[in-house]
Design an enzyme around this catalytic site. Structure first.
Site, PDB file in Angstrom:
ATOM      1  N   THR A   1      -6.411  19.763  -4.125  1.00 36.90           N
ATOM      2  CA  THR A   1      -5.307  20.664  -4.450  1.00 36.90           C
ATOM      3  C   THR A   1      -4.262  20.597  -3.333  1.00 36.90           C
ATOM      4  O   THR A   1      -4.612  20.476  -2.161  1.00 36.90           O
ATOM      5  CB  THR A   1      -5.834  22.106  -4.573  1.00 36.90           C
ATOM      6  N   ARG A  29     -12.429  23.111 -18.191  1.00 37.12           N
ATOM      7  CA  ARG A  29     -12.419  24.143 -17.149  1.00 37.12           C
ATOM      8  C   ARG A  29     -11.148  24.059 -16.292  1.00 37.12           C
ATOM      9  O   ARG A  29     -10.668  22.998 -15.939  1.00 37.12           O
ATOM     10  CB  ARG A  29     -13.650  23.894 -16.244  1.00 37.12           C
ATOM     11  N   GLY A  31      -9.206  26.049 -12.785  1.00 31.70           N
ATOM     12  CA  GLY A  31      -9.408  26.961 -11.664  1.00 31.70           C
ATOM     13  C   GLY A  31      -8.176  27.815 -11.485  1.00 31.70           C
ATOM     14  O   GLY A  31      -7.452  28.085 -12.451  1.00 31.70           O
ATOM     15  N   ASP A  32      -7.896  28.197 -10.254  1.00 35.64           N
ATOM     16  CA  ASP A  32      -6.795  29.132  -9.990  1.00 35.64           C
ATOM     17  C   ASP A  32      -5.423  28.459  -9.942  1.00 35.64           C
ATOM     18  O   ASP A  32      -4.389  29.127 -10.091  1.00 35.64           O
ATOM     19  CB  ASP A  32      -7.066  29.854  -8.655  1.00 35.64           C
ATOM     20  N   THR A  52      -5.862  27.441  -2.362  1.00 33.98           N
ATOM     21  CA  THR A  52      -6.726  26.302  -2.636  1.00 33.98           C
ATOM     22  C   THR A  52      -8.155  26.701  -2.326  1.00 33.98           C
ATOM     23  O   THR A  52      -8.419  27.327  -1.305  1.00 33.98           O
ATOM     24  CB  THR A  52      -6.356  25.082  -1.778  1.00 33.98           C
ATOM     25  N   GLY A  53      -9.099  26.358  -3.226  1.00 35.88           N
ATOM     26  CA  GLY A  53     -10.481  26.732  -2.987  1.00 35.88           C
ATOM     27  C   GLY A  53     -11.259  26.766  -4.287  1.00 35.88           C
ATOM     28  O   GLY A  53     -10.857  26.151  -5.272  1.00 35.88           O
ATOM     29  N   GLY A  55     -11.887  27.889  -7.451  1.00 37.73           N
ATOM     30  CA  GLY A  55     -10.982  28.574  -8.372  1.00 37.73           C
ATOM     31  C   GLY A  55     -11.517  29.825  -9.031  1.00 37.73           C
ATOM     32  O   GLY A  55     -10.783  30.806  -9.178  1.00 37.73           O
TER      33      GLY A  55
END
Lengths: 134, 204
Positions: A1, A29, A31-32, A52-53, A55
């Site tokens: 990301t 799927r 994420g954030d 970033t991480g 999600g």
């Protein structure tokens, strides 16, 4: 990301995030990163955030919006708001990752609870900085 | 007023022990390139939205980061990209998710923000919108790097049989990995070393 936040001459903040997602992901799927309020948020009155991480935790914690809301309503600094969310709230949920932020007066902020985050800034004095590890 | 920019290239288990000096140098150089690209936009009076886009495009085009070129693979051996952008003045925002043929997803997210009534478009619909905005679609092979391909292979070897990757020889990604040119590519060679990296376990 990858992500970026910026403040321009007119005092407008902006935030952006882009990602390939998670290796081996299934079922469409996400994420954030594409979720406004989780991975990306900007509000001239508070801050600009790109996250970033992992999600799923950033979505459930509404990380990007939560940090801006704390600045706006609790009147705390962007660094304190970011640390409250990333180092306390997210960690308590076992979520890992970090954010880059920009304040309305041009202070870049980092907060991350993993061993590293590729990061950098050019501040209002034109000073450039890049780093990888904690 | 003040101008400033800050970026990130992803967070996670990044151990110095697993980083070669050359690779570390490459990361610092690419981060600096992205920062300068965005800062140049600000210095010449450009908007923060355009500055954010300029910085992210540099990182999307680099195989060093998990975005655009160098994105990770899904279980189905494809690359599905997501992006979002937001401007602080109007709280206007744009996002796209699950696209596989968009070279620079942050540009498409910006078009959603500026040229549509929506905030988020996903999958095929996002690519149809891209078409309507004359955004160039690239072949899904564009996103392939050995590093990410090997990461998926390694993972699938550990998964229960039902998820095992078939070894069919005519698998285009498998063939692409064997492409000597790809392996000779400086970035691929460097980042291929990352397959030695102890990946963390947030997969799938």
């Amino acid at each position: 990301t990858v992500g970026a936040v910026a403040l321009d001459h007119s005092g407008n903040l902006a935030a952006g995030t882009s990602t390939g997602g998670m290796t081996n992901k299934k079922f469409g799927r996400i994420g954030d990163s594409p979720i406004i309020g989780a991975g990306t948020y900007a509000d001239n009155q508070a801050c600009a955030i790109s996250a970033t991480g992992h999600g799923e935790y950033f979505i459930r914690a509404a990380v990007a919006h939560d940090i801006c809301a704390r600045v706006k309503y609790k009147k705390v600094s962007l660094q304190q708001a970011a640390d409250e969310v990333i180092q306390e709230k997210l960690k308590a949920m076992q979520g890992d990752g970090g954010i880059v932020g920009m304040s309305p007066t041009g202070e870049p902020v980092f907060s991350f609870n993993s061993s590293g985050m590729y990061r950098g800034y050019i501040d209002k004095n034109g000073k450039i900085f890049t780093a990888i590890y904690q | 007023g003040n101008i400033a920019i800050a970026i990130h290239g992803g967070a996670g288990t990044i151990l110095k022990a697993n980083m070669t000096p050359e690779l570390e140098k490459a990361y610092h150089a690419k981060l600096a390139e992205a920062l300068k690209a965005g800062y140049q936009v600000l210095k010449t009076g450009g908007s923060s939205v355009n500055a954010v886009q300029a910085a992210i495009v540099i990182m999307e085009d680099s195989p060093l980061f998990n975005a655009g070129k160098g994105a990770v693979f899904t279980h189905d051996k494809t690359n599905e990209l997501d992006a979002s952008i937001m401007e602080g003045k109007s709280l206007n925002a744009g996002a796209i998710s699950g696209v596989s043929r968009i070279k620079n997803p942050i540009k498409l997210a910006t078009l959603v923000m500026n040229n549509s009534k929506h905030v988020m478009l996903s999958g095929q619909g996002a690519e149809e919108f891209a078409n309507s905005q004359s955004v160039e679609l690239v072949s899904s092979d564009y996103f392939h790097t050995d590093r990410r391909w090997n990461q998926l292979l390694k993972l699938l070897k550990d998964e229960p049989d039902s998820f095992k990757l078939s070894e069919d020889k005519d698998d285009k990604h498998a063939q692409q990995s064997k492409n000597p040119q790809d392996l000779n590519n400086e970035h691929s060679a460097k980042t291929a070393q990352l397959t030695q990296w102890p990946d963390d376990d947030k997969f799938g």
